[in-house]
Design a protein around this motif. Structure first.
Motif, PDB file in Angstrom:
ATOM      1  N   SER A  98       0.776  -1.131   0.011  1.00 46.74           N
ATOM      2  CA  SER A  98       0.135   0.180  -0.116  1.00 46.74           C
ATOM      3  C   SER A  98       0.867   1.240   0.139  1.00 46.74           C
ATOM      4  CB  SER A  98      -0.703  -0.160   1.140  1.00 46.74           C
ATOM      5  OG  SER A  98      -0.211   0.260   2.329  1.00 46.74           O
ATOM      6  N   ASP A 101      -0.255   4.170   2.067  1.00 51.95           N
ATOM      7  CA  ASP A 101      -1.205   5.430   1.631  1.00 51.95           C
ATOM      8  C   ASP A 101      -2.617   4.639   1.825  1.00 51.95           C
ATOM      9  OD1 ASP A 101      -3.197   6.375  -0.201  1.00 51.95           O
ATOM     10  OD2 ASP A 101      -1.921   6.739  -1.800  1.00 51.95           O
ATOM     11  N   LYS A 104      -4.831   3.600  -1.155  1.00 51.22           N
ATOM     12  CA  LYS A 104      -4.358   2.545  -1.802  1.00 51.22           C
ATOM     13  C   LYS A 104      -4.772   1.089  -0.993  1.00 51.22           C
ATOM     14  CE  LYS A 104      -0.445   1.780  -3.969  1.00 51.22           C
ATOM     15  NZ  LYS A 104       0.828   1.804  -4.292  1.00 51.22           N
ATOM     16  N   GLU A 107      -8.678   0.599  -1.827  1.00 47.93           N
ATOM     17  CA  GLU A 107      -8.451  -0.006  -3.229  1.00 47.93           C
ATOM     18  C   GLU A 107      -7.973  -1.552  -3.265  1.00 47.93           C
ATOM     19  OE1 GLU A 107      -9.341  -0.269  -7.075  1.00 47.93           O
ATOM     20  OE2 GLU A 107     -10.184   1.229  -5.931  1.00 47.93           O
ATOM     21  N   TYR A 108      -6.981  -1.742  -2.478  1.00 50.97           N
ATOM     22  CA  TYR A 108      -6.496  -3.149  -2.726  1.00 50.97           C
ATOM     23  C   TYR A 108      -7.592  -4.099  -2.083  1.00 50.97           C
ATOM     24  CZ  TYR A 108      -1.786  -2.555  -4.322  1.00 50.97           C
ATOM     25  OH  TYR A 108      -0.591  -2.492  -5.246  1.00 50.97           O
TER      26      TYR A 108
END
Length: 332
Positions: A98, A101, A104, A107-108
């Motif tokens: 990530s 972040d 991120k 989103e992951y």
């Protein structure tokens, strides 16, 4: 032509349904028959169609591992421990970095859900409420490593980070050092790194030593934070004889900055790190640090997650593994 499930059934002398039960680990198949099927699979080099199998079982035998910084030496050993256990139980891994972040991370987590992972091992720089809400919203089976959620709902594997930092600070205090700086992250971070400031604060308070706020530098756990922290203290003309660092990377940055300012370690300043990365034992001077059982953290977390996925009860929902304070050359 690729080997089919029919070929395996013919080789083992059983029905296709029996082969399917063995592949899906259904207990009704006796051990002798199971061995015949497994031997036939090995002999023929059969690989099941994962997509078709996952559509039927709603399981992909895949686990996501989310970590905050793959460049940090601390995390690969955790991943190795998790991967070794996943191989034993025939699970595959999707690794997500990530970069510290939170967007991120979100989103992951969504991508891992789309990939139909069976579960997630989660390491993070934050573990904020919005991340916990997303994990619940996506209904992801999750085990935390290095951190715990504030309500203790999710299973976790940690060490006592407060105690670890308390021990490292006390080491300096017992050596007669009172002017002790701290470089790390904010204590209100819901993770291990934030806990390390709490441990420093606790040790200083118990020793009756007033914390100088100008000797506290809170940024990240990277090398640059250690370097910049020392430059910050020296720029304020602050006097200090010890530095407690929230990571070995910080400690290395701090030592480099002290050297660049013509200060000797540990003669002028003692430095303590945290994690016991491999570099800590070969850096000059070798770094006094708090050692974590990183491989065990990964392997225990993976075993816990696999138990959850197989609807088995956990022996302990929140494992706290032992840490060790290792004295080397960076302290007097």
């Amino acid at each position: 032509m690729a080997t089919s499930i029919k070929d395996v059934a013919r080789e083992a002398g059983v029905s296709i349904a029996t082969v399917s039960r063995v592949l899906n680990d259904i207990d009704v198949v006796n051990e002798d028959t199971k061995k015949k099927v497994l031997d036939a699979i090995k002999e023929l080099g059969y690989r099941p169609n994962i997509v078709a199998r996952s559509l039927k079982t709603q399981r992909t035998k895949t686990i996501g591992i989310l970590l905050p910084d793959i460049s940090n030496q601390f995390y690969p050993e955790i991943v190795r421990g998790a991967e070794d256990v996943s191989n034993i139980y025939d699970y595959n891994i999707i690794l997500c970095n990530s970069d510290l972040d939170i967007e991120k991370e979100k989103e992951y987590l969504r991508v891992l859900k789309e990939k139909m992972v069976d579960g997630v091992i989660y390491m993070s720089s934050s573990l904020r409420d919005e991340i916990l809400e997303l994990i619940n919203e996506l209904d992801l089976k999750t085990v935390l490593v290095e951190t715990r959620d504030k309500d203790g709902v999710l299973p976790s594997v940690t060490i006592d980070n407060i105690k670890g930092s308390y021990d490292s600070t006390n080491l300096l205090i017992k050596k007669g050092i009172k002017d002790i700086a701290f470089i790390g992250t904010k204590k209100d971070n819901m993770n291990a790194w934030g806990d390390r400031y709490v441990g420093y604060e606790k040790a200083m308070n118990e020793a009756g030593i007033k914390i100088d706020s100008e000797l506290v530098y809170l940024d990240s756990i990277k090398v640059k934070s250690g370097y910049e922290g020392i430059q910050h203290f020296l720029g304020l003309n602050k006097k200090f004889k010890g530095v407690v660092c929230a990571s070995d990377d910080i400690a290395m940055g701090a030592i480099n900055a002290l050297r660049d300012n013509n200060m000797e370690i540990p003669k002028d300043v003692s430095v303590v790190g945290f994690n016991d990365n491999f570099a800590a034992s070969i850096f000059y001077p070798k770094i006094t640090t708090v050692s974590q059982p990183t491989y065990d953290m990964g392997s225990v977390a993976m075993r816990m997650l696999i138990k959850l996925l197989n609807k088995k009860e956990l022996d302990e929902p929140n494992y706290v593994l032992e840490h060790e304070l290792i004295e080397r050359e960076s302290t007097i």
